[in-house]
Design a protein around this motif. Structure first.
Motif, PDB file in Angstrom:
ATOM      1  N   MET A 133       0.797  -1.226   0.000  1.00 55.30           N
ATOM      2  CA  MET A 133       0.000   0.000   0.000  1.00 55.30           C
ATOM      3  C   MET A 133       0.834   1.282   0.000  1.00 55.30           C
ATOM      4  O   MET A 133       0.276   2.370  -0.030  1.00 55.30           O
ATOM      5  CB  MET A 133      -0.945   0.002   1.209  1.00 55.30           C
ATOM      6  N   GLY A 134       2.152   1.171   0.099  1.00 54.80           N
ATOM      7  CA  GLY A 134       2.993   2.367   0.110  1.00 54.80           C
ATOM      8  C   GLY A 134       3.327   2.803   1.529  1.00 54.80           C
ATOM      9  O   GLY A 134       2.640   2.440   2.497  1.00 54.80           O
ATOM     10  N   TRP A 135       4.402   3.594   1.654  1.00 56.49           N
ATOM     11  CA  TRP A 135       4.868   3.980   2.987  1.00 56.49           C
ATOM     12  C   TRP A 135       3.853   4.835   3.740  1.00 56.49           C
ATOM     13  O   TRP A 135       3.815   4.834   4.978  1.00 56.49           O
ATOM     14  CB  TRP A 135       6.208   4.707   2.898  1.00 56.49           C
ATOM     15  N   GLU A 136       3.003   5.580   3.021  1.00 57.11           N
ATOM     16  CA  GLU A 136       2.018   6.435   3.692  1.00 57.11           C
ATOM     17  C   GLU A 136       1.064   5.623   4.564  1.00 57.11           C
ATOM     18  O   GLU A 136       0.562   6.104   5.585  1.00 57.11           O
ATOM     19  CB  GLU A 136       1.206   7.223   2.656  1.00 57.11           C
ATOM     20  N   SER A 137       0.826   4.368   4.168  1.00 59.30           N
ATOM     21  CA  SER A 137      -0.150   3.540   4.883  1.00 59.30           C
ATOM     22  C   SER A 137       0.265   3.220   6.308  1.00 59.30           C
ATOM     23  O   SER A 137      -0.589   2.938   7.152  1.00 59.30           O
ATOM     24  CB  SER A 137      -0.399   2.237   4.111  1.00 59.30           C
ATOM     25  N   ILE A 138       1.584   3.254   6.623  1.00 55.24           N
ATOM     26  CA  ILE A 138       2.006   2.958   7.998  1.00 55.24           C
ATOM     27  C   ILE A 138       1.536   4.050   8.958  1.00 55.24           C
ATOM     28  O   ILE A 138       1.464   3.824  10.169  1.00 55.24           O
ATOM     29  CB  ILE A 138       3.535   2.772   8.105  1.00 55.24           C
ATOM     30  N   PHE A 139       1.221   5.221   8.417  1.00 55.47           N
ATOM     31  CA  PHE A 139       0.677   6.315   9.236  1.00 55.47           C
ATOM     32  C   PHE A 139      -0.846   6.354   9.179  1.00 55.47           C
ATOM     33  O   PHE A 139      -1.504   6.573  10.199  1.00 55.47           O
ATOM     34  CB  PHE A 139       1.261   7.650   8.773  1.00 55.47           C
ATOM     35  N   TYR A 140      -1.406   6.105   8.021  1.00 57.18           N
ATOM     36  CA  TYR A 140      -2.872   6.132   7.889  1.00 57.18           C
ATOM     37  C   TYR A 140      -3.543   5.058   8.758  1.00 57.18           C
ATOM     38  O   TYR A 140      -4.680   5.237   9.191  1.00 57.18           O
ATOM     39  CB  TYR A 140      -3.279   5.934   6.431  1.00 57.18           C
ATOM     40  N   VAL A 141      -2.849   3.949   8.990  1.00 54.12           N
ATOM     41  CA  VAL A 141      -3.452   2.869   9.769  1.00 54.12           C
ATOM     42  C   VAL A 141      -3.778   3.310  11.197  1.00 54.12           C
ATOM     43  O   VAL A 141      -4.649   2.737  11.862  1.00 54.12           O
ATOM     44  CB  VAL A 141      -2.503   1.635   9.773  1.00 54.12           C
ATOM     45  N   ASN A 142      -3.103   4.358  11.675  1.00 52.99           N
ATOM     46  CA  ASN A 142      -3.360   4.847  13.035  1.00 52.99           C
ATOM     47  C   ASN A 142      -4.684   5.594  13.164  1.00 52.99           C
ATOM     48  O   ASN A 142      -5.224   5.728  14.266  1.00 52.99           O
ATOM     49  CB  ASN A 142      -2.233   5.798  13.476  1.00 52.99           C
ATOM     50  N   ILE A 143      -5.197   6.109  12.053  1.00 50.81           N
ATOM     51  CA  ILE A 143      -6.365   6.990  12.121  1.00 50.81           C
ATOM     52  C   ILE A 143      -7.616   6.265  12.634  1.00 50.81           C
ATOM     53  O   ILE A 143      -8.225   6.717  13.624  1.00 50.81           O
ATOM     54  CB  ILE A 143      -6.615   7.671  10.767  1.00 50.81           C
ATOM     55  N   PRO A 144      -8.049   5.151  12.029  1.00 49.53           N
ATOM     56  CA  PRO A 144      -9.226   4.469  12.581  1.00 49.53           C
ATOM     57  C   PRO A 144      -9.004   3.938  13.992  1.00 49.53           C
ATOM     58  O   PRO A 144      -9.930   3.977  14.825  1.00 49.53           O
ATOM     59  CB  PRO A 144      -9.474   3.321  11.583  1.00 49.53           C
ATOM     60  N   VAL A 145      -7.789   3.470  14.264  1.00 45.74           N
ATOM     61  CA  VAL A 145      -7.485   2.975  15.615  1.00 45.74           C
ATOM     62  C   VAL A 145      -7.580   4.112  16.624  1.00 45.74           C
ATOM     63  O   VAL A 145      -8.138   3.953  17.723  1.00 45.74           O
ATOM     64  CB  VAL A 145      -6.079   2.334  15.662  1.00 45.74           C
ATOM     65  N   GLY A 146      -7.065   5.294  16.253  1.00 45.47           N
ATOM     66  CA  GLY A 146      -7.130   6.451  17.146  1.00 45.47           C
ATOM     67  C   GLY A 146      -8.555   6.892  17.427  1.00 45.47           C
ATOM     68  O   GLY A 146      -8.904   7.216  18.568  1.00 45.47           O
ATOM     69  N   ILE A 147      -9.396   6.899  16.401  1.00 43.73           N
ATOM     70  CA  ILE A 147     -10.801   7.303  16.582  1.00 43.73           C
ATOM     71  C   ILE A 147     -11.520   6.336  17.529  1.00 43.73           C
ATOM     72  O   ILE A 147     -12.235   6.760  18.448  1.00 43.73           O
ATOM     73  CB  ILE A 147     -11.510   7.369  15.216  1.00 43.73           C
ATOM     74  N   VAL A 148     -11.314   5.039  17.329  1.00 39.22           N
ATOM     75  CA  VAL A 148     -11.930   4.033  18.208  1.00 39.22           C
ATOM     76  C   VAL A 148     -11.430   4.199  19.639  1.00 39.22           C
ATOM     77  O   VAL A 148     -12.215   4.133  20.605  1.00 39.22           O
ATOM     78  CB  VAL A 148     -11.631   2.606  17.690  1.00 39.22           C
ATOM     79  N   ALA A 149     -10.127   4.437  19.799  1.00 39.86           N
ATOM     80  CA  ALA A 149      -9.545   4.587  21.139  1.00 39.86           C
ATOM     81  C   ALA A 149     -10.113   5.805  21.862  1.00 39.86           C
ATOM     82  O   ALA A 149     -10.377   5.752  23.067  1.00 39.86           O
ATOM     83  CB  ALA A 149      -8.024   4.692  21.032  1.00 39.86           C
ATOM     84  N   ILE A 150     -10.333   6.915  21.142  1.00 38.97           N
ATOM     85  CA  ILE A 150     -10.905   8.120  21.757  1.00 38.97           C
ATOM     86  C   ILE A 150     -12.342   7.860  22.219  1.00 38.97           C
ATOM     87  O   ILE A 150     -12.718   8.194  23.352  1.00 38.97           O
ATOM     88  CB  ILE A 150     -10.858   9.303  20.771  1.00 38.97           C
ATOM     89  N   LEU A 151     -13.141   7.260  21.357  1.00 37.08           N
ATOM     90  CA  LEU A 151     -14.540   6.988  21.708  1.00 37.08           C
ATOM     91  C   LEU A 151     -14.633   6.011  22.872  1.00 37.08           C
ATOM     92  O   LEU A 151     -15.457   6.191  23.787  1.00 37.08           O
ATOM     93  CB  LEU A 151     -15.285   6.436  20.490  1.00 37.08           C
ATOM     94  N   LEU A 152     -13.801   4.997  22.858  1.00 37.02           N
ATOM     95  CA  LEU A 152     -13.808   4.008  23.933  1.00 37.02           C
ATOM     96  C   LEU A 152     -13.329   4.630  25.240  1.00 37.02           C
ATOM     97  O   LEU A 152     -13.891   4.354  26.319  1.00 37.02           O
ATOM     98  CB  LEU A 152     -12.910   2.825  23.547  1.00 37.02           C
TER      99      LEU A 152
END
Length: 529
Positions: free
Chosen positions: A167-186
């Motif tokens: 998926m390219g090097w950018e994906s190693i950073f983008y993967v944090n976005i959904p995890v971060g949103i879930v972590a904030i809500l939880l």
């Protein structure tokens, strides 16, 4: 709702709170190791030099180190849940900006934002667990927390390799976005707000400012050695390093006079605490920093891709993951001193054995590194629990939080220092070896001016391009129609490998010195609790 049902819901929320803090911890620690395997891809895409790659790691660790104690104090004052969630939000925004970066400057600034978020997430995650659980449940929760720490560090290279390859090097950073949103809500739903009502309501801005100047100038000065026209004798380098030393002295003197310092230098009067800090620093400087250079060797020189590199590094990370719990079990039976000393010795032996790495750019030659990965991985797994135990167990109870923060700062300092030091030594050594070897070439078609032109072109390209055999430089004006270009390629490759061997030996020496100092400093009688 009955009292029993309310109690059951509260008990259930505890474990969801643990999931939330572990998600935050997982993201923060994953980004320490996941980036290493992406470095060659980033270098190729953003066309950056060796210094730019070093800042990708050091922008994160520098901000992490200088902000860690302050964000912990802010959490004690304004609420750990609030600061933890803010840390996740900052980290997630930083991750988005990293993925969107179109140049190295933007990427490094975004990595600094990530580091700021991580500086709140990592220490406050453990503080939230301590405030949420008690008794046996606290021990179980901390055990899970420690397991997640090891898991994040262990699988980082593999996850990074998969994402970069597909998926390219950018994906190693983008993967944090959904995890971060879930972590904030939880976190918003499950974590209960907690504070330290006895904590001083003041923030040590003096300590924060002077420590920041010290760390930034130290790392900046070392990285400046890599820049074209600079070396270890350059005035620009020495001026920056001199400012760093002055800032450190001002920091120490000032902290000794403050009533509520960010860091109390008096804790270093306790030999065992000093030993634990040295072990934490040397572990990061001698081993974890070296993964940066090993990743470049495996990809740029041996020709492995990001995923293959990540899989090969499992030999190291799996040992660390397996032996961590064993070390925790051994702490009740073996003195922390001997666990630390033996672990440091294993790390030194493992790292030194890596210095026999192959000079042939054949992917199969990675196997030479395998014994070192295994031995160093065992040492890495065994050393972490006793370091933490010594850091908080040798100081007064009311200083335990500060001591834990100082131990984490020592780790981040070691990581940033190691990356900058090895980069400076590798660049300097590469340039020196290239110069000597080209000057020694003989041939009727090779004038002194042609030698000088070739040397300047290769030194300007730097060790990463050199490791690839000057890939793409055959079109450079310095080498057009040059019959000796193949000789230059081999010289560049050999110089990169020899420079890498030198820094591996230096890393082993740092670990060996750390082992000796821990043997001398750590004493059983210093353990208080």
């Amino acid at each position: 709702m009955s009292a029993i049902n309310r109690a059951e819901k509260v008990a259930e929320k505890k474990w969801w709170a643990l999931v939330a803090v572990c998600l935050g911890l997982f993201m923060a620690l994953l980004d320490v190791t996941i980036v290493n395997v992406a470095l060659p891809a980033i270098q190729s895409d953003l066309q950056t030099d060796f210094s730019g790659l070093e800042w990708i790691l050091n922008a994160y660790t520098l901000v992490f180190a200088v902000a860690l104690v302050t964000t912990s104090r802010l959490g004690d004052i304004f609420g750990r849940k609030t600061l933890f969630m803010l840390g996740i939000a900052v980290f997630t925004i930083g991750s988005l900006l990293c993925g969107l970066s179109g140049d190295i400057t933007m990427l490094n600034l975004s990595r600094g934002i990530q580091g700021l978020g991580a500086s709140a997430m990592t220490p406050l995650s453990l503080a939230i667990i301590s405030a949420t659980f008690s008794g046996k449940q606290r021990g179980i929760a901390i055990g899970i927390w420690g397991g997640v720490s090891g898991l994040a560090t262990g699988i980082g290279p593999v996850i990074g390799g998969i994402l970069v390859k597909h998926m390219g090097w950018e994906s190693i950073f983008y993967v944090n976005i959904p995890v971060g949103i879930v972590a904030i809500l939880l976190s918003l739903w499950a974590i209960k707000q907690s504070r330290d009502e006895s904590a001083a309501r003041r923030i040590d801005l003096f300590g924060f400012a002077t420590f920041t100047v010290f760390m930034f100038c130290l790392i900046y000065g070392l990285i400046q050695v890599n820049h074209e026209g600079n070396d270890w004798t350059s005035p620009e380098v020495w001026w920056v390093l001199a400012i760093s030393i002055f800032a450190l002295l001002v920091f120490i003197v000032g902290e000794l006079r403050l009533k509520h310092p960010m860091v109390d230098p008096r804790l270093f009067k306790i030999p065992s605490f000093t030993g634990s800090a040295i072990a934490a620093f040397c572990l990061s400087a001698g081993m974890y920093s070296l993964l940066f250079n090993l990743s470049i060797y495996m990809q740029s020189f041996l020709g492995l891709d990001a995923l293959e590199t990540g899989v090969k590094l499992i030999a190291f990370t799996a040992m660390a993951l397996l032996f961590g719990p064993l070390s925790g079990a051994l702490m009740g039976k073996i003195s922390p001193k001997w666990l630390v000393v033996v672990s440091m010795a294993l790390l030194a032996i493992g790292v030194y054995s890596m210095s026999f790495l192959s000079k042939h750019n054949d992917p199969a030659e990675w196997i030479v590194l395998l014994p070192g990965f295994i031995v160093a991985g065992i040492g890495s797994g065994l050393i972490n629990p006793p370091i933490s135990n010594l850091a908080i167990g040798t100081v007064p109870v009311q200083r335990a939080g500060m001591a834990s923060g100082m131990s984490n700062v020592a780790r981040q300092m070691g990581g940033a220092f190691g990356v900058a030091l090895y980069g400076a030594i590798l660049s300097s050594r590469f340039a020196s070896l290239v110069t000597d070897r080209i000057q020694s070439l003989q041939g009727d078609q090779l004038s002194e001016s042609a030698k000088g032109q070739a040397i300047q072109a290769i030194e300007s390209a730097g060790p990463i391009v050199g490791s690839s055999g000057l890939a793409g430089m055959e079109r450079d004006i310095a080498f057009q129609n040059d019959p000796l270009f193949d000789s230059y390629r081999e010289i560049a490759r050999a110089s990169f490998v020899d420079g890498t061997i030198d820094i591996i030996k230096i890393a082993a020496a740092i670990l060996a010195i750390g082992a000796v100092l821990c043997l001398v400093l750590i004493r059983k009688k210093d353990l208080r609790h």
